[in-house]
Design a protein around this motif. Structure first.
Motif, PDB file in Angstrom:
ATOM      1  N   UNK A 126     -27.309  10.422   7.343  1.00  0.00           N
ATOM      2  CA  UNK A 126     -28.038  11.256   6.392  1.00  0.00           C
ATOM      3  C   UNK A 126     -29.545  10.985   6.373  1.00  0.00           C
ATOM      4  N   UNK A 127     -29.985   9.871   6.906  1.00  0.00           N
ATOM      5  CA  UNK A 127     -31.404   9.545   6.850  1.00  0.00           C
ATOM      6  C   UNK A 127     -32.244  10.554   7.629  1.00  0.00           C
ATOM      7  N   UNK A 128     -33.490  10.735   7.201  1.00  0.00           N
ATOM      8  CA  UNK A 128     -34.397  11.694   7.839  1.00  0.00           C
ATOM      9  C   UNK A 128     -35.176  10.989   8.940  1.00  0.00           C
ATOM     10  N   UNK A 129     -34.552  10.813  10.088  1.00  0.00           N
ATOM     11  CA  UNK A 129     -35.210  10.204  11.233  1.00  0.00           C
ATOM     12  C   UNK A 129     -34.496  10.672  12.497  1.00  0.00           C
ATOM     13  N   UNK A 130     -34.970  10.211  13.661  1.00  0.00           N
ATOM     14  CA  UNK A 130     -34.298  10.540  14.912  1.00  0.00           C
ATOM     15  C   UNK A 130     -33.342   9.414  15.293  1.00  0.00           C
ATOM     16  N   UNK A 131     -32.159   9.807  15.737  1.00  0.00           N
ATOM     17  CA  UNK A 131     -31.115   8.848  16.052  1.00  0.00           C
ATOM     18  C   UNK A 131     -30.709   8.956  17.527  1.00  0.00           C
ATOM     19  N   UNK A 132     -30.188   7.866  18.100  1.00  0.00           N
ATOM     20  CA  UNK A 132     -29.508   8.001  19.389  1.00  0.00           C
ATOM     21  C   UNK A 132     -28.269   8.867  19.194  1.00  0.00           C
ATOM     22  N   UNK A 133     -27.785   9.465  20.263  1.00  0.00           N
ATOM     23  CA  UNK A 133     -26.701  10.438  20.127  1.00  0.00           C
ATOM     24  C   UNK A 133     -25.670  10.278  21.238  1.00  0.00           C
ATOM     25  N   UNK A 134     -24.442  10.680  20.928  1.00  0.00           N
ATOM     26  CA  UNK A 134     -23.309  10.584  21.853  1.00  0.00           C
ATOM     27  C   UNK A 134     -22.640  11.939  21.989  1.00  0.00           C
TER      28      UNK A 134
END
Length: 436
Positions: A147-155
């Motif tokens: 839910x955080x407003x940032x960019x995440x690694x993804x799968x």
């Protein structure tokens, strides 16, 4: 066996589908458990009895009841659960199903407006239903994100062989859902792409498509995943399970990723895998030693005709009926033949990316050697870039069991085991060590 169409309340959902997903109509939530029985009420032949009706479902809203005998659906006579499933399959939310019933021997007709199947949801993270266009048709994507407003690694997750939905809104204990939920809680965005014709997806029936068409679906999903504003495009990974450990590197060869995970998969040629796997399972089934050779000769002949000579399964069975048991693989002939034609070591060698191979020693469908073969070729091209991890109490179905024997016996008796919660942690830790 009872066939359940739904187990949850639609009214509990409070969030909306995005605009592009609204254009992809939701599959229906009929909400019955049913059983094929012999019935005097329907001329003494097989019939379908409603055994249970789920509250707040299409069936309950239309006052279907336990004990009702289904005579016809949309004017077509019903004699099995499969007939009912076939009648419902092309329907979507908002359609109306016309059902003729016998209730206590009396005929009743019902118009059943169909509501949509519930969506997956979690209090810990967001679940987003969208769609991607593949070969001119829309495929459902299910994305989970912190839910955080940032960019995440993804799968991007690539599942096993066969035709089934990649979502489990009615069962939060389903193993794929639990794995991806674990990764999301560890800070990863995840995406699943429904196969052609499965779930909400449009397109030709899954059972008819070839490997190239399936691959294009995952490539479309991967490109869409990379474009998300909440995804770090330099840290996008593929996690493949079973046949996904073959399809995953095919996708990565055309749409590059930071690293790849393959678990419970095949790393040699498909033809030799079929033979080794069959011998292993015959032994687990208790086949007499003197019968093993004969059965393996049958397997070899059947698979050579299918995979090498590329004959159709129906033609092979006409020549040797015993081949039917040896070729019960849930996909199109051409799909298997394309898999068999792959040079898997060469495929892995060309990727030259960090690779994690996971094998559970309770897996009776693959072997440690298959995974070590991948590690060997990857490390020969790029030293120390492949990691092999063996988990002692993990089986092919991502559940925690003690041995191949236990997994085999549970599968035959349809006794499920619990998801192995260490699997997601193992994958997440390794992925976090892969910087952008």
């Amino acid at each position: 066996m009872l066939r359940f169409f739904a187990l949850m309340l639609v009214s509990c959902l409070t969030y909306a589908l995005p605009a592009e997903a609204k254009e992809l109509a939701r599959r229906p939530f009929l909400g019955i458990a049913m059983k094929t029985v012999e019935s005097k009420e329907t001329s003494g032949g097989p019939a379908v009895r409603v055994d249970h009706v789920i509250e707040n479902s299409s069936a309950s809203d239309a006052d279907l009841r336990s004990g009702d005998m289904v005579v016809s659906v949309d004017g077509k006579e019903i004699s099995s659960q499969e007939d009912v499933i076939a009648a419902i399959k092309p329907k979507r939310e908002g359609d109306v199903l016309k059902i003729s019933l016998l209730r206590d021997g009396h005929p009743i007709s019902k118009d059943v407006p169909l509501i949509g199947l519930p969506l997956e949801k979690s209090s810990d993270f967001e679940t987003i239903y969208e769609a991607v266009v593949v070969d001119g048709t829309k495929r459902r994507t299910i994305t989970t994100r912190p839910r955080e407003a940032t960019r995440f690694p993804a799968v991007l997750f690539v599942g096993g062989i066969g035709c089934y939905s990649m979502e489990s809104p009615l069962d939060d204990q389903e193993v794929y859902r639990q794995l991806l939920s674990s990764l999301t809680r560890q800070g990863f965005v995840t995406m699943r792409v429904e196969k052609s014709g499965m779930g909400d997806s449009e397109g030709p029936p899954c059972a008819t498509i070839d490997l190239d068409a399936e691959k294009r679906g995952y490539i479309g999903g991967l490109n869409e995943l990379k474009s998300k504003p909440y995804v770090d495009p330099d840290r996008v990974f593929i996690v493949g399970h079973s046949i996904g450990g073959i399809v995953g590197p095919l996708v990565a060869a055309q749409a590059p990723v930071r690293a790849i995970v393959a678990m419970e998969t095949v790393g040699t040629t498909w033809f030799e895998y079929e033979l080794i796997n069959r011998r292993r399972q015959l032994k687990l089934a208790g086949t007499a030693p003197e019968a093993l050779g004969r059965q393996m000769q049958v397997k070899q002949w059947c698979m050579h005709r299918l995979l090498i000579e590329r004959d159709a399964r129906e033609d092979i069975v006409q020549l040797r009926p015993e081949c039917k048991e040896e070729m019960q693989i849930p996909t199109a002939d051409v799909y298997l033949q394309q898999i068999a034609a792959l040079d898997l070591p060469a495929l892995w060698a060309k990727l030259k990316i960090d690779t994690l191979l996971i094998y559970g020693s309770a897996d009776y469908l693959t072997s440690a050697e298959e995974h070590l073969a991948i590690a060997e070729v990857v490390n020969a091209e790029r030293p120390n870039s492949a990691t092999f991890i063996e988990i002692s109490d993990l089986d092919h179905y991502m559940t925690r069991v003690e041995s191949q024997r236990e997994s085999f016996d549970r599968r035959r008796s349809e006794r499920p085991a619990a998801y192995h919660d260490g699997l997601g942690t193992t994958i997440g830790r390794w992925l976090k060590d892969r910087p952008g």
